[in-house]
Each structure stands twice: as C-alpha cells, then as structure tokens.
Design a protein around this motif. Sequence first.
Motif, mmCIF file in Angstrom:
data_model
loop_
_atom_site.group_PDB
_atom_site.id
_atom_site.type_symbol
_atom_site.label_atom_id
_atom_site.label_comp_id
_atom_site.label_asym_id
_atom_site.label_seq_id
_atom_site.Cartn_x
_atom_site.Cartn_y
_atom_site.Cartn_z
ATOM 1 N N LEU A 98 0.596 -1.215 0.051
ATOM 2 C CA LEU A 98 -0.039 0.033 0.071
ATOM 3 C C LEU A 98 0.807 1.360 0.201
ATOM 4 O O LEU A 98 0.255 2.327 -0.101
ATOM 5 C CB LEU A 98 -0.849 0.047 1.103
ATOM 6 C CG LEU A 98 -2.068 -1.050 1.270
ATOM 7 C CD1 LEU A 98 -2.789 -1.148 2.513
ATOM 8 C CD2 LEU A 98 -2.785 -1.112 0.018
ATOM 9 N N LYS A 99 2.219 1.099 0.267
ATOM 10 C CA LYS A 99 3.234 2.311 0.424
ATOM 11 C C LYS A 99 2.842 3.347 1.136
ATOM 12 O O LYS A 99 2.969 4.295 0.990
ATOM 13 C CB LYS A 99 3.359 2.895 -1.274
ATOM 14 C CG LYS A 99 3.391 1.916 -2.232
ATOM 15 C CD LYS A 99 4.998 1.356 -2.272
ATOM 16 C CE LYS A 99 5.205 0.393 -3.301
ATOM 17 N NZ LYS A 99 6.277 -0.551 -3.183
ATOM 18 N N LEU A 100 2.144 2.794 2.596
ATOM 19 C CA LEU A 100 2.218 3.769 3.701
ATOM 20 C C LEU A 100 3.394 3.933 4.410
ATOM 21 O O LEU A 100 4.074 2.864 4.305
ATOM 22 C CB LEU A 100 0.909 3.002 4.359
ATOM 23 C CG LEU A 100 -0.438 2.921 3.783
ATOM 24 C CD1 LEU A 100 -1.368 2.335 4.963
ATOM 25 C CD2 LEU A 100 -0.956 4.380 3.445
ATOM 26 N N LEU A 101 3.521 5.150 5.184
ATOM 27 C CA LEU A 101 4.799 5.187 5.886
ATOM 28 C C LEU A 101 4.434 4.524 7.252
ATOM 29 O O LEU A 101 3.141 4.511 7.557
ATOM 30 C CB LEU A 101 4.853 6.668 5.979
ATOM 31 C CG LEU A 101 5.463 7.553 4.869
ATOM 32 C CD1 LEU A 101 5.409 9.014 5.122
ATOM 33 C CD2 LEU A 101 6.840 7.006 4.250
ATOM 34 N N PRO A 102 5.341 4.192 8.075
ATOM 35 C CA PRO A 102 5.045 3.655 9.400
ATOM 36 C C PRO A 102 3.889 4.509 10.001
ATOM 37 O O PRO A 102 4.417 5.658 10.293
ATOM 38 C CB PRO A 102 6.095 3.462 9.827
ATOM 39 C CG PRO A 102 7.486 3.327 8.930
ATOM 40 C CD PRO A 102 6.808 4.242 7.788
ATOM 41 N N GLY A 103 2.943 3.919 10.448
ATOM 42 C CA GLY A 103 2.061 4.810 11.735
ATOM 43 C C GLY A 103 0.743 5.331 10.435
ATOM 44 O O GLY A 103 -0.177 6.256 11.027
ATOM 45 N N GLN A 104 1.122 5.578 9.376
ATOM 46 C CA GLN A 104 0.236 6.393 8.422
ATOM 47 C C GLN A 104 -0.924 5.582 8.398
ATOM 48 O O GLN A 104 -1.086 4.326 8.387
ATOM 49 C CB GLN A 104 0.769 6.495 6.948
ATOM 50 C CG GLN A 104 0.082 7.459 6.081
ATOM 51 C CD GLN A 104 0.568 7.682 4.835
ATOM 52 O OE1 GLN A 104 1.559 6.779 4.361
ATOM 53 N NE2 GLN A 104 0.246 8.746 4.196
ATOM 54 N N ILE A 105 -2.114 6.509 8.486
ATOM 55 C CA ILE A 105 -3.465 5.690 8.456
ATOM 56 C C ILE A 105 -4.195 6.019 7.092
ATOM 57 O O ILE A 105 -3.908 7.105 6.412
ATOM 58 C CB ILE A 105 -4.197 6.678 9.505
ATOM 59 C CG1 ILE A 105 -3.829 6.442 11.121
ATOM 60 C CG2 ILE A 105 -5.638 6.185 9.347
ATOM 61 C CD1 ILE A 105 -4.556 7.020 11.900
ATOM 62 N N ALA A 106 -4.878 5.032 6.539
ATOM 63 C CA ALA A 106 -5.779 5.072 5.240
ATOM 64 C C ALA A 106 -6.905 4.283 5.601
ATOM 65 O O ALA A 106 -7.122 3.466 6.340
ATOM 66 C CB ALA A 106 -4.741 4.444 4.330
ATOM 67 N N VAL A 107 -7.776 4.818 4.440
ATOM 68 C CA VAL A 107 -9.109 4.046 4.283
ATOM 69 C C VAL A 107 -9.245 3.527 2.957
ATOM 70 O O VAL A 107 -8.900 4.071 2.170
ATOM 71 C CB VAL A 107 -10.277 4.854 4.337
ATOM 72 C CG1 VAL A 107 -11.501 4.103 4.262
ATOM 73 C CG2 VAL A 107 -10.401 5.596 5.854
ATOM 74 N N ILE A 108 -9.311 2.149 2.890
ATOM 75 C CA ILE A 108 -9.544 1.399 1.531
ATOM 76 C C ILE A 108 -10.699 0.942 1.515
ATOM 77 O O ILE A 108 -11.307 0.279 2.354
ATOM 78 C CB ILE A 108 -8.390 0.334 1.537
ATOM 79 C CG1 ILE A 108 -6.932 0.798 1.701
ATOM 80 C CG2 ILE A 108 -8.430 -0.514 0.278
ATOM 81 C CD1 ILE A 108 -5.934 -0.136 1.854
ATOM 82 N N SER A 109 -11.494 1.255 0.242
ATOM 83 C CA SER A 109 -12.402 0.539 -0.089
ATOM 84 C C SER A 109 -12.623 0.001 -1.329
ATOM 85 O O SER A 109 -11.788 0.182 -2.354
ATOM 86 C CB SER A 109 -13.540 1.811 -0.213
ATOM 87 O OG SER A 109 -14.799 1.406 -0.702
ATOM 88 N N ASN A 110 -13.381 -1.310 -1.400
ATOM 89 C CA ASN A 110 -13.403 -2.051 -2.400
ATOM 90 C C ASN A 110 -14.956 -2.399 -2.517
ATOM 91 O O ASN A 110 -15.486 -3.395 -2.261
ATOM 92 C CB ASN A 110 -12.622 -3.263 -2.354
ATOM 93 C CG ASN A 110 -12.694 -4.313 -3.519
ATOM 94 O OD1 ASN A 110 -13.195 -3.977 -4.735
ATOM 95 N ND2 ASN A 110 -12.098 -5.780 -3.349
ATOM 96 N N GLY A 111 -15.723 -1.640 -3.265
ATOM 97 C CA GLY A 111 -17.232 -1.698 -3.227
ATOM 98 C C GLY A 111 -17.692 -1.993 -4.722
ATOM 99 O O GLY A 111 -16.900 -1.879 -5.593
ATOM 100 N N ARG A 112 -18.794 -2.069 -4.772
ATOM 101 C CA ARG A 112 -19.435 -2.233 -6.162
ATOM 102 C C ARG A 112 -20.369 -0.897 -6.577
ATOM 103 O O ARG A 112 -20.586 -0.257 -5.777
ATOM 104 C CB ARG A 112 -20.695 -3.388 -6.098
ATOM 105 C CG ARG A 112 -20.218 -4.608 -6.086
ATOM 106 C CD ARG A 112 -21.425 -5.763 -6.113
ATOM 107 N NE ARG A 112 -21.521 -6.473 -5.160
ATOM 108 C CZ ARG A 112 -22.162 -7.560 -5.124
ATOM 109 N NH1 ARG A 112 -22.905 -7.973 -6.187
ATOM 110 N NH2 ARG A 112 -22.335 -8.069 -3.824
#
Length: 112
Positions: A98-112
């Motif tokens: 996901l190429k996030l930095l340590p501690g970085q927060i992200a929301v990932i969505s995989n919907g229709r």
Amino acid sequence: TSSHARVGILNNPSSKIKEDNTAIARGILTAFLTQNNSNLRSFLSKLSKEETAKSLAAGTKIAKLLTPGMDDNTFEKKYNTLGLDLIKTHQMFCQEVLKLLPGQIAVISNGR
C-alpha cells in the motif's frame, strides 16, 4: 449501518512491535476472529476509548475488558496464542504493497 458492508483492519504501527504495546491491536484482531457481529461492535467501541488504552497501559488484563455476551474462553485462548507475526505481516503489507509510511492511516474501499 448496512448489513451488506464489511469492515476489516490492518495494523501499521510506527513503533517496534512488542507484546506490551500491541494489546489493543491483538484484542481487535482476536475479536474479529472469535466474536459475532453484535459482540464485536460493542467490544470495539470499548477498545476505542482513551480510558481503555490508559487502563491497558497501566497493566489491566484485556480479559477484564470483555463485554457481556462475548465468548470469553474462545477470546482468551486466541488472544494468548495470537503471535506478533500477524501484526508484522500487516505492517509489511501496509508499507510494501500500500506504500504507507509507518503509522500512516488510510481507508481502503473495495465496493460495487
């Protein structure tokens, strides 16, 4: 609020992964693996409170924080055997894929 939505969690800690600083992360993962949806929701709500984090940091055992209706035995067995490797795997996935930095927060969505 939909019964058609799914929620998951990946841990991306910024500090070194140790038993004493992963109690909440291990509690969340264990609850996802062992509890039904209604018990999971109430337990996650409890774990997300700042006073809970302070209590765990002060030495309170996570078993004291279980909510009514939870399968205590199953939770405790899984929590006590859940190794740190799973959290390390999450961390590696977050940073390498996901190429996030340590501690970085992200929301990932995989919907229709």
